[in-house]
Enzyme design. Sequence first.
Site, PDB file in Angstrom:
ATOM      1  CG  HIS A   1      -2.033   9.150   0.457  1.00 40.20           C
ATOM      2  ND1 HIS A   1      -2.664   9.898   1.436  1.00 40.20           N
ATOM      3  CD2 HIS A   1      -2.851   8.089   0.222  1.00 40.20           C
ATOM      4  CE1 HIS A   1      -3.795   9.324   1.765  1.00 40.20           C
ATOM      5  NE2 HIS A   1      -3.941   8.224   1.057  1.00 40.20           N
TER       6      HIS A   1
ATOM      7  CG  HIS B   1      -1.767   1.163   1.410  1.00 39.09           C
ATOM      8  ND1 HIS B   1      -1.742   1.987   2.516  1.00 39.09           N
ATOM      9  CD2 HIS B   1      -2.708   1.693   0.583  1.00 39.09           C
ATOM     10  CE1 HIS B   1      -2.632   2.948   2.373  1.00 39.09           C
ATOM     11  NE2 HIS B   1      -3.229   2.803   1.212  1.00 39.09           N
TER      12      HIS B   1
END
EC number: 4.6.1.-
Length: 273
Positions: free
Chosen positions: A41, A5
């Site tokens: 992110h 991830h």
Amino acid sequence: WIMGHMVNAIYQIDEFVNLGANSIETDVSFDDNANPEYTYHGIPCDCGRSCLKWENYNDFLKGLRSATTPGNSKYQSKLILVVFDLKTGSLYDNQASEAGKKLAKNLLKHYWNNGNNGGRAYIVLSIPDLNHYPLIKGFTDTLKQEGHPELLEKVGYDFSGNDAIGDVAKAYKKAGVSGHVWQSDGITNCLLRGLSRVKDAVANRDSGKGYINKVYYWTVDKRATTRDALDAGVDGVMTNYPDVIADVMNEAAYKSKVRLATYEDSPWVTFKK
């Protein structure tokens, strides 16, 4: 598929694969003109992770290409699938098609090397908003126009917004997609989420009449959650700790039931038990 991830810096590719991941998920942010800009992110992100790692998108693609091109000194043979988590929330709905076009051109040039012995990994375009389904057509039309329709064999799709399964099916119909569909379900590791929608997705996958080919659950960091996800019949788990998932897969209860996918396992074909 053990899916590492938030792999947004090039050095993290090796880090996650060496921990046992055969797949990675990478965030893609866009500029105001719908150009893919950074693998980034930002805050907030999963508990226990740094949210601020980044590369220029094109640089990341080149690093990814090295890691997935046989014969390259950086080649990682285990890395077979890449999920691009497309952060299209910053775009207007009418920019989705343009984002798809630009994404296709970037991937063609910097990852697929214009179709000349580029990276071999399968790619999933993960879109957070059902309204952004035109991104898919923008992408597929561009690859065809650029003379590389064969590369679409390497591309699949995911809507990641945890929408009702029926609504997702309608969005794919509008996008003209049948096949190559992964269905994600999940929530940040800071929160708990039940498995009821995962079970719905697995039932759709196994019905033979649904739109789903594969199901993955995110973000799974604990052994107990991993066991629950495997028991529910998922094809992939997205995790911050690939070694935890690999350990559970080696437990007596799972060793004979599940194995790590290899390049020969199509990510678009539903596994028949």
